[in-house]
Design a protein around this motif. Structure first.
Motif, PDB file in Angstrom:
ATOM      1  N   ALA A  66     -66.779  -9.558  18.249  1.00  0.00           N
ATOM      2  CA  ALA A  66     -66.515 -10.947  18.718  1.00  0.00           C
ATOM      3  C   ALA A  66     -66.708 -12.056  17.582  1.00  0.00           C
ATOM      4  O   ALA A  66     -66.045 -13.081  17.934  1.00  0.00           O
ATOM      5  N   ILE A  67     -67.552 -11.748  16.519  1.00  0.00           N
ATOM      6  CA  ILE A  67     -67.667 -12.798  15.358  1.00  0.00           C
ATOM      7  C   ILE A  67     -66.141 -13.154  14.959  1.00  0.00           C
ATOM      8  O   ILE A  67     -65.873 -14.413  14.907  1.00  0.00           O
ATOM      9  N   GLY A  68     -65.290 -12.354  15.018  1.00  0.00           N
ATOM     10  CA  GLY A  68     -64.266 -12.751  14.235  1.00  0.00           C
ATOM     11  C   GLY A  68     -62.805 -13.091  15.213  1.00  0.00           C
ATOM     12  O   GLY A  68     -62.214 -14.191  14.989  1.00  0.00           O
ATOM     13  N   SER A  69     -62.932 -12.457  16.379  1.00  0.00           N
ATOM     14  CA  SER A  69     -61.890 -12.601  17.278  1.00  0.00           C
ATOM     15  C   SER A  69     -62.371 -13.010  18.657  1.00  0.00           C
ATOM     16  O   SER A  69     -61.411 -13.064  19.471  1.00  0.00           O
ATOM     17  N   VAL A 119     -68.387 -23.007   3.204  1.00  0.00           N
ATOM     18  CA  VAL A 119     -69.469 -23.593   2.731  1.00  0.00           C
ATOM     19  C   VAL A 119     -70.855 -22.838   3.057  1.00  0.00           C
ATOM     20  O   VAL A 119     -70.974 -22.356   4.049  1.00  0.00           O
ATOM     21  N   THR A 120     -71.712 -22.792   1.885  1.00  0.00           N
ATOM     22  CA  THR A 120     -72.781 -22.082   1.928  1.00  0.00           C
ATOM     23  C   THR A 120     -74.074 -23.102   1.916  1.00  0.00           C
ATOM     24  O   THR A 120     -73.883 -24.205   1.476  1.00  0.00           O
ATOM     25  N   TYR A 121     -75.327 -22.654   2.305  1.00  0.00           N
ATOM     26  CA  TYR A 121     -76.352 -23.495   2.574  1.00  0.00           C
ATOM     27  C   TYR A 121     -77.709 -23.199   1.749  1.00  0.00           C
ATOM     28  O   TYR A 121     -77.841 -21.785   1.636  1.00  0.00           O
ATOM     29  N   PHE A 148     -62.196 -18.819   7.249  1.00  0.00           N
ATOM     30  CA  PHE A 148     -61.100 -17.400   7.213  1.00  0.00           C
ATOM     31  C   PHE A 148     -60.358 -17.282   8.495  1.00  0.00           C
ATOM     32  O   PHE A 148     -60.841 -17.236   9.555  1.00  0.00           O
ATOM     33  N   SER A 149     -58.971 -17.492   8.308  1.00  0.00           N
ATOM     34  CA  SER A 149     -58.315 -17.305   9.523  1.00  0.00           C
ATOM     35  C   SER A 149     -57.943 -15.627   9.603  1.00  0.00           C
ATOM     36  O   SER A 149     -58.064 -15.049   8.503  1.00  0.00           O
ATOM     37  N   ASN A 150     -57.558 -15.181  10.658  1.00  0.00           N
ATOM     38  CA  ASN A 150     -57.184 -13.964  11.202  1.00  0.00           C
ATOM     39  C   ASN A 150     -58.561 -13.023  10.698  1.00  0.00           C
ATOM     40  O   ASN A 150     -58.302 -11.870  10.362  1.00  0.00           O
ATOM     41  N   LEU A 151     -59.545 -13.583  10.841  1.00  0.00           N
ATOM     42  CA  LEU A 151     -60.887 -12.925  10.763  1.00  0.00           C
ATOM     43  C   LEU A 151     -61.024 -11.760  11.636  1.00  0.00           C
ATOM     44  O   LEU A 151     -60.896 -11.866  12.862  1.00  0.00           O
ATOM     45  N   ARG A 152     -61.283 -10.593  11.042  1.00  0.00           N
ATOM     46  CA  ARG A 152     -61.360  -9.415  11.848  1.00  0.00           C
ATOM     47  C   ARG A 152     -62.487  -8.496  11.288  1.00  0.00           C
ATOM     48  O   ARG A 152     -62.709  -8.346  10.112  1.00  0.00           O
ATOM     49  N   HIS A 153     -63.171  -7.467  12.041  1.00  0.00           N
ATOM     50  CA  HIS A 153     -64.159  -6.567  11.607  1.00  0.00           C
ATOM     51  C   HIS A 153     -63.453  -5.299  12.240  1.00  0.00           C
ATOM     52  O   HIS A 153     -63.034  -5.042  13.408  1.00  0.00           O
ATOM     53  N   GLY A 212     -80.757 -20.426  14.475  1.00  0.00           N
ATOM     54  CA  GLY A 212     -81.608 -20.627  15.622  1.00  0.00           C
ATOM     55  C   GLY A 212     -81.545 -19.183  16.157  1.00  0.00           C
ATOM     56  O   GLY A 212     -81.457 -18.177  15.579  1.00  0.00           O
ATOM     57  N   ARG A 213     -81.891 -18.984  17.250  1.00  0.00           N
ATOM     58  CA  ARG A 213     -81.961 -17.821  18.329  1.00  0.00           C
ATOM     59  C   ARG A 213     -80.758 -17.765  19.442  1.00  0.00           C
ATOM     60  O   ARG A 213     -80.467 -18.714  19.850  1.00  0.00           O
ATOM     61  N   GLY A 214     -80.222 -16.754  20.030  1.00  0.00           N
ATOM     62  CA  GLY A 214     -79.719 -16.641  21.160  1.00  0.00           C
ATOM     63  C   GLY A 214     -78.034 -16.697  20.938  1.00  0.00           C
ATOM     64  O   GLY A 214     -77.463 -17.011  19.893  1.00  0.00           O
ATOM     65  N   PRO A 215     -77.369 -16.651  22.033  1.00  0.00           N
ATOM     66  CA  PRO A 215     -75.899 -16.873  21.881  1.00  0.00           C
ATOM     67  C   PRO A 215     -75.518 -18.140  21.257  1.00  0.00           C
ATOM     68  O   PRO A 215     -74.356 -18.282  20.578  1.00  0.00           O
ATOM     69  N   ASP A 216     -76.008 -19.284  21.232  1.00  0.00           N
ATOM     70  CA  ASP A 216     -75.533 -20.421  20.672  1.00  0.00           C
ATOM     71  C   ASP A 216     -75.594 -20.308  18.965  1.00  0.00           C
ATOM     72  O   ASP A 216     -74.616 -20.701  18.447  1.00  0.00           O
ATOM     73  N   ALA A 217     -76.536 -19.641  18.649  1.00  0.00           N
ATOM     74  CA  ALA A 217     -76.669 -19.435  17.203  1.00  0.00           C
ATOM     75  C   ALA A 217     -75.681 -18.501  16.650  1.00  0.00           C
ATOM     76  O   ALA A 217     -74.831 -18.654  15.568  1.00  0.00           O
ATOM     77  N   THR A 218     -75.359 -17.490  17.460  1.00  0.00           N
ATOM     78  CA  THR A 218     -74.356 -16.468  17.251  1.00  0.00           C
ATOM     79  C   THR A 218     -72.815 -16.991  17.234  1.00  0.00           C
ATOM     80  O   THR A 218     -72.136 -17.005  16.410  1.00  0.00           O
ATOM     81  N   TRP A 219     -72.784 -17.702  18.047  1.00  0.00           N
ATOM     82  CA  TRP A 219     -71.378 -18.485  18.316  1.00  0.00           C
ATOM     83  C   TRP A 219     -71.101 -19.493  17.099  1.00  0.00           C
ATOM     84  O   TRP A 219     -70.173 -19.459  16.706  1.00  0.00           O
ATOM     85  N   ALA A 220     -72.306 -20.238  16.915  1.00  0.00           N
ATOM     86  CA  ALA A 220     -72.265 -20.984  15.473  1.00  0.00           C
ATOM     87  C   ALA A 220     -71.712 -20.248  14.211  1.00  0.00           C
ATOM     88  O   ALA A 220     -71.140 -20.749  13.365  1.00  0.00           O
ATOM     89  N   THR A 221     -72.227 -19.233  14.000  1.00  0.00           N
ATOM     90  CA  THR A 221     -71.804 -18.224  12.976  1.00  0.00           C
ATOM     91  C   THR A 221     -70.548 -17.905  13.035  1.00  0.00           C
ATOM     92  O   THR A 221     -69.725 -18.085  11.954  1.00  0.00           O
ATOM     93  N   ALA A 222     -70.066 -17.599  14.300  1.00  0.00           N
ATOM     94  CA  ALA A 222     -68.577 -17.164  14.366  1.00  0.00           C
ATOM     95  C   ALA A 222     -67.545 -18.517  14.315  1.00  0.00           C
ATOM     96  O   ALA A 222     -66.675 -18.277  13.367  1.00  0.00           O
ATOM     97  N   ILE A 223     -68.013 -19.499  14.592  1.00  0.00           N
ATOM     98  CA  ILE A 223     -67.291 -20.781  14.012  1.00  0.00           C
ATOM     99  C   ILE A 223     -67.457 -21.089  12.762  1.00  0.00           C
ATOM    100  O   ILE A 223     -66.419 -21.628  12.133  1.00  0.00           O
ATOM    101  N   TRP A 224     -68.566 -21.199  12.094  1.00  0.00           N
ATOM    102  CA  TRP A 224     -68.632 -21.327  10.801  1.00  0.00           C
ATOM    103  C   TRP A 224     -67.652 -20.256   9.977  1.00  0.00           C
ATOM    104  O   TRP A 224     -66.854 -20.903   8.791  1.00  0.00           O
ATOM    105  N   LEU A 225     -67.602 -19.133  10.146  1.00  0.00           N
ATOM    106  CA  LEU A 225     -66.740 -18.243   9.523  1.00  0.00           C
ATOM    107  C   LEU A 225     -65.314 -18.431   9.734  1.00  0.00           C
ATOM    108  O   LEU A 225     -64.473 -18.359   8.689  1.00  0.00           O
TER     109      LEU A 225
END
Length: 173
Positions: free
Chosen positions: A17-20, A97-99, A65-70, A48-61
């Motif tokens: 789900a992170i990629g697609s 971008v890294t932090y 990266f286009s066509n991102l897949r696992h 953070g915690r939960g779905p919001d933080a996980t979705w933020a990781t997906a958007i960041w990646l």
């Protein structure tokens, strides 16, 4: 609320789900208290915690990266722990971008337009049928070599410096 599902399929769905996936796909497999142990170099919203933080990781990646897949190869489960050996692939079409630990922009890798494919191992701990913890072992050096980040050419270093200035300006606005 307890969710009845197969831990292996839940973990595979969480990784892919992170990629697609859609936000709903991420929410369907992410525990409200989920923590991503890999988020230390990610934007503040990812820490953070939960779905919001996980979705933020997906958007960041996906911004980098286009066509991102696992693509999963092997999966092992033991109790509440699921381990997935996979290949992450895509094309770098945006700046990566890294932090730093204080959530400030540390480095920006300018887009190269190159494809990459690297193996990774993702570890998921589940609770109530949902992913509550994630960490990974990744081949970041291999990815950097495939994308032309390592070794950097003088021109690429200049492009990265320009990309970092642009990202810092955008962060201030």
């Amino acid at each position: 609320m307890t969710h009845m599902s197969d831990p292996v399929s839940t973990a595979v769905r969480a990784m892919t789900a992170i990629g697609s996936g859609t936000r709903a796909d991420v929410e369907a497999v992410t525990h409200p208290d989920n923590v991503n142990r890999e988020a230390i170099n990610e934007p503040p919203a990812c820490r953070g915690r939960g779905p919001d933080a996980t979705w933020a990781t997906a958007i960041w990646l996906r911004a980098a990266f286009s066509n991102l897949r696992h693509t999963p190869h092997d999966v092992v489960a033991d109790g509440d722990l699921v381990v997935i050996h996979a290949t992450m692939s895509g094309k770098q079409t945006g700046p990566f971008v890294t932090y730093d630990e204080k959530a400030r922009i540390a480095q920006v890798f300018a887009p190269t337009g190159r494809d990459f494919a690297v193996t990774q191992t993702h570890w998921f701990r589940l609770r109530d049928g949902l992913c509550i913890e994630h960490w990974a072992n990744r081949d970041d050096l291999g990815m950097g070599q495939q994308l032309g980040w390592v070794p950097p050419t003088p021109l690429y270093l200049l492009r990265c410096a320009r990309a970092k200035r642009t990202a810092l300006r955008a962060e201030r606005t």
